[in-house]
Design a protein around this motif. Structure first.
Motif, mmCIF file in Angstrom:
data_model
loop_
_atom_site.group_PDB
_atom_site.id
_atom_site.type_symbol
_atom_site.label_atom_id
_atom_site.label_comp_id
_atom_site.label_asym_id
_atom_site.label_seq_id
_atom_site.Cartn_x
_atom_site.Cartn_y
_atom_site.Cartn_z
ATOM 1 N N ASP A 119 -15.092 -28.560 37.336
ATOM 2 C CA ASP A 119 -16.246 -29.106 37.071
ATOM 3 C C ASP A 119 -17.171 -28.060 36.850
ATOM 4 O O ASP A 119 -18.317 -27.920 37.560
ATOM 5 C CB ASP A 119 -16.665 -30.239 38.377
ATOM 6 C CG ASP A 119 -18.087 -30.808 37.888
ATOM 7 O OD1 ASP A 119 -18.308 -30.727 36.914
ATOM 8 O OD2 ASP A 119 -18.753 -31.139 38.964
ATOM 9 N N PRO A 120 -17.123 -27.329 35.742
ATOM 10 C CA PRO A 120 -17.866 -26.183 35.243
ATOM 11 C C PRO A 120 -19.272 -26.236 35.282
ATOM 12 O O PRO A 120 -20.197 -25.718 35.598
ATOM 13 C CB PRO A 120 -17.416 -25.658 34.111
ATOM 14 C CG PRO A 120 -16.043 -26.226 33.852
ATOM 15 C CD PRO A 120 -16.163 -27.666 34.664
ATOM 16 N N GLN A 121 -19.908 -27.759 34.860
ATOM 17 C CA GLN A 121 -21.137 -28.044 34.639
ATOM 18 C C GLN A 121 -21.806 -28.574 36.252
ATOM 19 O O GLN A 121 -23.094 -28.976 35.932
ATOM 20 C CB GLN A 121 -21.351 -29.050 33.655
ATOM 21 C CG GLN A 121 -20.820 -28.555 32.251
ATOM 22 C CD GLN A 121 -20.821 -29.725 31.370
ATOM 23 O OE1 GLN A 121 -19.804 -30.181 30.783
ATOM 24 N NE2 GLN A 121 -21.831 -30.250 30.705
ATOM 25 N N GLY A 184 -6.587 -5.913 28.483
ATOM 26 C CA GLY A 184 -7.490 -4.822 29.065
ATOM 27 C C GLY A 184 -8.041 -5.087 30.273
ATOM 28 O O GLY A 184 -8.925 -4.084 30.799
ATOM 29 N N GLY A 185 -7.639 -6.129 30.906
ATOM 30 C CA GLY A 185 -8.243 -6.325 32.405
ATOM 31 C C GLY A 185 -9.464 -6.633 32.548
ATOM 32 O O GLY A 185 -10.423 -6.418 33.464
ATOM 33 N N ARG A 186 -9.997 -7.357 31.427
ATOM 34 C CA ARG A 186 -11.378 -7.613 31.332
ATOM 35 C C ARG A 186 -11.678 -9.195 31.582
ATOM 36 O O ARG A 186 -10.821 -9.977 31.678
ATOM 37 C CB ARG A 186 -12.160 -7.544 29.989
ATOM 38 C CG ARG A 186 -11.805 -6.128 29.451
ATOM 39 C CD ARG A 186 -12.547 -5.041 30.160
ATOM 40 N NE ARG A 186 -14.057 -5.139 29.888
ATOM 41 C CZ ARG A 186 -14.666 -4.667 28.939
ATOM 42 N NH1 ARG A 186 -13.971 -3.969 27.974
ATOM 43 N NH2 ARG A 186 -16.097 -4.927 28.818
ATOM 44 N N GLY A 187 -12.765 -9.533 32.009
ATOM 45 C CA GLY A 187 -13.270 -11.061 32.524
ATOM 46 C C GLY A 187 -13.887 -11.869 31.393
ATOM 47 O O GLY A 187 -13.893 -11.148 30.229
ATOM 48 N N VAL A 188 -14.364 -12.899 31.905
ATOM 49 C CA VAL A 188 -14.990 -13.617 31.032
ATOM 50 C C VAL A 188 -16.399 -13.150 30.416
ATOM 51 O O VAL A 188 -16.707 -13.576 29.289
ATOM 52 C CB VAL A 188 -15.192 -15.329 31.349
ATOM 53 C CG1 VAL A 188 -13.846 -15.942 31.544
ATOM 54 C CG2 VAL A 188 -15.880 -15.119 32.934
ATOM 55 N N ASP A 189 -16.689 -12.466 31.157
ATOM 56 C CA ASP A 189 -18.145 -11.447 30.787
ATOM 57 C C ASP A 189 -17.894 -11.020 29.645
ATOM 58 O O ASP A 189 -18.861 -11.127 28.736
ATOM 59 C CB ASP A 189 -18.589 -10.576 31.936
ATOM 60 C CG ASP A 189 -19.152 -11.587 33.036
ATOM 61 O OD1 ASP A 189 -19.466 -12.731 32.992
ATOM 62 O OD2 ASP A 189 -19.485 -10.534 34.095
ATOM 63 N N ALA A 190 -16.809 -10.140 29.433
ATOM 64 C CA ALA A 190 -16.672 -9.593 28.316
ATOM 65 C C ALA A 190 -16.153 -10.641 26.846
ATOM 66 O O ALA A 190 -16.830 -10.238 25.936
ATOM 67 C CB ALA A 190 -15.358 -8.829 28.295
ATOM 68 N N ALA A 243 -20.482 -20.047 24.380
ATOM 69 C CA ALA A 243 -21.748 -20.054 24.805
ATOM 70 C C ALA A 243 -22.313 -20.514 26.432
ATOM 71 O O ALA A 243 -23.092 -20.265 27.066
ATOM 72 C CB ALA A 243 -22.705 -20.888 23.828
ATOM 73 N N PRO A 244 -21.267 -21.673 26.944
ATOM 74 C CA PRO A 244 -21.487 -21.974 28.295
ATOM 75 C C PRO A 244 -21.042 -20.962 29.351
ATOM 76 O O PRO A 244 -21.918 -21.042 30.187
ATOM 77 C CB PRO A 244 -20.215 -23.078 28.372
ATOM 78 C CG PRO A 244 -19.957 -23.599 26.840
ATOM 79 C CD PRO A 244 -20.177 -22.356 26.171
ATOM 80 N N LEU A 245 -20.559 -19.984 28.957
ATOM 81 C CA LEU A 245 -20.637 -18.904 29.898
ATOM 82 C C LEU A 245 -21.635 -17.986 30.117
ATOM 83 O O LEU A 245 -21.775 -17.327 31.102
ATOM 84 C CB LEU A 245 -19.383 -17.643 29.310
ATOM 85 C CG LEU A 245 -17.868 -18.285 29.198
ATOM 86 C CD1 LEU A 245 -17.213 -17.398 28.390
ATOM 87 C CD2 LEU A 245 -17.341 -18.636 30.463
ATOM 88 N N ARG A 246 -23.031 -18.089 29.381
ATOM 89 C CA ARG A 246 -24.111 -17.487 29.778
ATOM 90 C C ARG A 246 -24.735 -18.168 30.758
ATOM 91 O O ARG A 246 -25.721 -17.390 31.402
ATOM 92 C CB ARG A 246 -24.967 -17.792 28.414
ATOM 93 C CG ARG A 246 -25.628 -19.211 28.308
ATOM 94 C CD ARG A 246 -26.525 -19.369 26.897
ATOM 95 N NE ARG A 246 -27.222 -20.391 26.922
ATOM 96 C CZ ARG A 246 -26.767 -21.671 26.329
ATOM 97 N NH1 ARG A 246 -25.598 -21.562 25.926
ATOM 98 N NH2 ARG A 246 -27.277 -22.572 26.246
ATOM 99 N N THR A 281 -20.991 -32.341 24.760
ATOM 100 C CA THR A 281 -22.255 -32.262 24.109
ATOM 101 C C THR A 281 -23.219 -31.795 25.033
ATOM 102 O O THR A 281 -23.196 -31.986 26.236
ATOM 103 C CB THR A 281 -23.004 -33.306 23.320
ATOM 104 O OG1 THR A 281 -22.773 -34.494 24.206
ATOM 105 C CG2 THR A 281 -21.787 -33.875 22.297
ATOM 106 N N GLY A 282 -24.454 -31.308 24.840
ATOM 107 C CA GLY A 282 -25.997 -31.033 25.531
ATOM 108 C C GLY A 282 -25.586 -29.466 26.142
ATOM 109 O O GLY A 282 -24.789 -28.880 26.022
ATOM 110 N N ALA A 283 -26.707 -29.063 26.700
ATOM 111 C CA ALA A 283 -26.815 -27.744 27.254
ATOM 112 C C ALA A 283 -25.802 -27.792 28.364
ATOM 113 O O ALA A 283 -25.214 -28.481 29.472
ATOM 114 C CB ALA A 283 -28.136 -27.564 28.042
ATOM 115 N N GLY A 284 -24.883 -26.722 28.192
ATOM 116 C CA GLY A 284 -23.864 -26.215 28.977
ATOM 117 C C GLY A 284 -22.591 -26.806 28.817
ATOM 118 O O GLY A 284 -21.805 -26.688 29.602
ATOM 119 N N ALA A 285 -22.471 -27.258 27.612
ATOM 120 C CA ALA A 285 -21.529 -28.455 27.587
ATOM 121 C C ALA A 285 -20.048 -27.579 27.564
ATOM 122 O O ALA A 285 -19.740 -26.549 26.903
ATOM 123 C CB ALA A 285 -21.569 -29.164 26.305
ATOM 124 N N ALA A 286 -19.109 -27.906 28.535
ATOM 125 C CA ALA A 286 -17.892 -27.043 28.828
ATOM 126 C C ALA A 286 -16.656 -27.877 28.499
ATOM 127 O O ALA A 286 -15.723 -27.579 28.787
ATOM 128 C CB ALA A 286 -17.775 -26.872 30.245
#
Length: 450
Positions: A119-121, A184-190, A243-246, A281-286
Motif C-alpha cells: 500500500d504505497p499510498q 550498479g547497486g543503486r536504489g529507487v532514489d537514483a 514521480a510517486p517516488l518523490r 490517478t491523483g497525487a502520489g498515484a502508485a
C-alpha cells in the motif's frame, strides 16, 4: 415474486445440469487433476463457491477464468468477493482502491498463511506493510524490459490509445534505468533522479557501459545525447511512472531493507495473501508500481509452473482483481484470461461495466477479457443497454405458449400458439435484486444464482 417467477421459468439450467457440472462431486471429478500433490482432493481444495442454484452449491474449478460485472452497490463485494478471498484454496493476490475487502478478510487469511499489504499510498492504514523494490531482478535484461513496460502501462500514458508509440519508447528507456540501477547497486532514489532529469541519467549510461547488457548503454546514450527533438518526445513519459517516488512514504515502500525482499517462491507454496491497494490517478498515484508488482508475481508464477513436472502451480494462484481498471492497465491480462488456468493461475476480474473497461483500456481488450472468461457472472443494476442486450442474447430463447380466444357466429373458440421469448429480457436482467445473479459458463445454459 420476481425471484420466484425467474426460478420457475424455463430456459435456465435444470437441477440435473447444475449437479452434473457445478456440484461438489462434479468439481472434484473435473478438478482432481489440478492438485496432483493431493491423493483425494475435496471441492474446497480445487474449486471456489459462487452461489447456489436449484438447491445445489455452485462451484467453479480453479482452472476457470472469471469475469464479474457488477455496478456500484450491486453487492459484489460482500456477497461474492469476500467469500472468494477468504476461501480461496491457494495463494492469492487481490487488488482494490479501498481497504474494505482487506478489513473483512484479513484475519481469516492470516489463519491460513502469511499476509502482507502493499500500500504505497497509505490508503489502508496498515503499518509495516510489504516492501518491494521495482529494481529487484532487473539485473536480468528480460525482467528489466518487462518491468519497464509494466510500470509505464500502469500510468495515464500507458492507458492512452493515442500515445502508444511514445509509451512503448518511454518503457524502453525506463527499462534501461532499472537495469542500470540493478547492476550498479543503486536504489529507487537514483531511478527517480534519472527519470526526472536526462542530464543526471548520463551516469546510468556509464554504469551500463561498465556492467550492463550489450547494447543497452548505446540505446540510452542515443536518446540522451542524440537528437534533442527525440529526447523531448520520449523523456516526458518517464516522470509519470517515477514521480510517486518523490513522496517519502512511497519511496520507503519501494526500499526494502536486508531480509525484507519478497520471497515469491515461498509465497506460491502456501495459502499466503498479498493485498495490493492504490489508485491510478491523483497525487502520489502508485498504479504503475502496483502493476509492476502484479506483473512480477505472475511472470514468476509462470516460470515456476513451467519448471514443475505437471507444468502448473499446485496449489493454484488466485488473482482477485477488484477495481483493477481504476488502478492500472495490465497488458498481460487478456492473454492470462485465455491461458492462465492451464498454468495454475486463475484470474478473477471484477468490473463495474464493460464500457468502463473500454474507456480505461481499449474496446479490444475489454471484449477479449469478457469473451475469454470461461465463467461470466452478471449482477443486477446495469444500465448499459448494449451490454444488457448482449447478455439477453447469450441466455438464448425459451418456448412460450400463448392462448387466445375468439368469437364468431357459431360461438367462441380457443387456440394455443407456440412462440419464442428471451429467457430474460434486458429489463429483467437490470432489475435483478442483490440476492440474485446470472452465470454464463462456456457452452452451458445460463444459471440463475442466489
Amino acid at each position: 415474486y420476481f425471484e420466484r417467477e425467474m426460478q420457475l421459468r424455463s430456459g435456465f439450467a435444470k437441477g440435473s445440469e447444475i449437479a452434473q457440472w457445478f456440484s461438489r462431486s462434479a468439481v472434484v471429478k473435473r478438478g482432481g487433476r489440478l492438485r496432483p500433490s493431493l491423493k483425494s482432493p475435496t471441492a474446497d481444495q480445487v474449486g471456489i463457491l459462487v452461489g447456489t442454484a436449484r438447491r445445489t452449491d455452485v462451484h467453479l474449478t480453479v482452472e476457470d477464468s472469471v469475469a464479474l460485472i457488477g455496478p456500484p452497490r450491486s453487492g459484489k463485494g460482500r456477497r461474492v468477493l469476500v467469500g472468494m478471498i477468504m476461501d480461496y484454496p491457494g495463494p492469492i493476490v487481490t487488488t482494490s482502491t479501498r481497504p474494505d475487502n482487506l478489513t473483512i478478510t484479513l484475519e481469516a487469511r492470516k489463519r491460513q498463511g502469511e499476509v502482507a499489504v502493499f500500500d504505497p499510498q497509505g490508503l489502508s492504514g496498515v503499518r509495516a506493510g510489504l516492501r518491494w523494490s521495482p529494481i529487484l531482478g532487473c539485473e536480468d535484461p528480460l525482467i528489466a524490459a518487462q518491468r519497464g513496460q509494466a510500470l509505464v502501462a500502469g500510468t495515464s500514458l500507458g492507458r492512452s490509445q493515442s500515445n502508444q508509440e511514445w509509451g512503448e519508447r518511454a518503457g524502453v528507456m525506463l527499462s534501461s534505468l532499472l537495469h542500470a540501477a540493478a547492476v550498479g547497486g543503486r536504489g529507487v532514489d537514483a531511478v527517480y533522479e534519472w527519470g526526472a532529469n536526462p542530464r543526471l541519467a548520463r551516469s546510468a549510461v556509464d554504469i551500463l557501459r561498465r556492467d550492463g547488457a550489450p547494447g543497452w548503454a548505446e540505446d540510452l546514450d542515443a536518446v540522451i545525447n542524440g537528437d534533442p527533438q527525440l529526447l523531448s518526445s520520449i523523456w516526458p513519459g518517464l516522470p509519470g511512472p517515477t514521480a510517486p517516488l518523490r513522496i517519502p512514504a512511497v519511496r520507503d515502500s519501494m526500499s526494502p531493507g536486508p531480509g525484507e525482499n519478497f520471497d515469491m517462491d515461498a509465497f506460491l507454496r502456501e495459502r499466503n495473501s498479498r493485498y495490493l491497494i492504490g489508485t491510478g490517478t491523483g497525487a502520489g498515484a502508485a498504479g504503475g508500481f502496483l502493476g509492476g508488482l502484479m506483473d512480477s508475481i505472475t511472470e514468476h508464477a509462470r516460470r515456476t509452473a513451467q519448471r514443475s513436472a505437471e507444468a502448473r502451480l499446485d496449489p493454484s494462484l488466485g488473482l482477485i482483481l477488484d477495481e483493477i481498471v481504476n488502478i492500472f492497465s495490465w497488458p498481460a491480462l487478456p492473454q492470462l484470461m485465455a491461458d492462465g488456468g492451464g498454468s495454475g493461475i486463475q484470474p478473477i476480474v471484477v468490473l463495474q461495466s464493460l464500457s468502463q473497461a473500454e474507456k480505461v483500456w481499449s474496446r479490444a481488450d475489454a471484449i477479449t477479457i469478457w469473451s475469454a472468461a470461461t465463467a461470466k457472472l452478471v449482477l443486477g443494476g446495469a444500465s448499459d443497454t448494449d451490454f444488457l442486450d448482449d447478455v439477453q442474447k447469450l441466455l438464448g430463447q425459451r418456448k412460450q405458449s400463448q392462448r387466445s380466444k375468439s368469437w364468431n357466429e357459431s360461438g367462441s373458440s380457443h387456440s394455443v400458439q407456440e412462440g419464442l421469448q428471451p429467457v430474460m429480457t434486458a429489463d429483467e436482467i437490470r432489475r435483478m435484486p442483490e440476492t440474485m445473479g446470472l452465470m454464463l459458463y462456456r457452452n452451458r445454459r445460463g444459471t440463475l444464482l442466489r
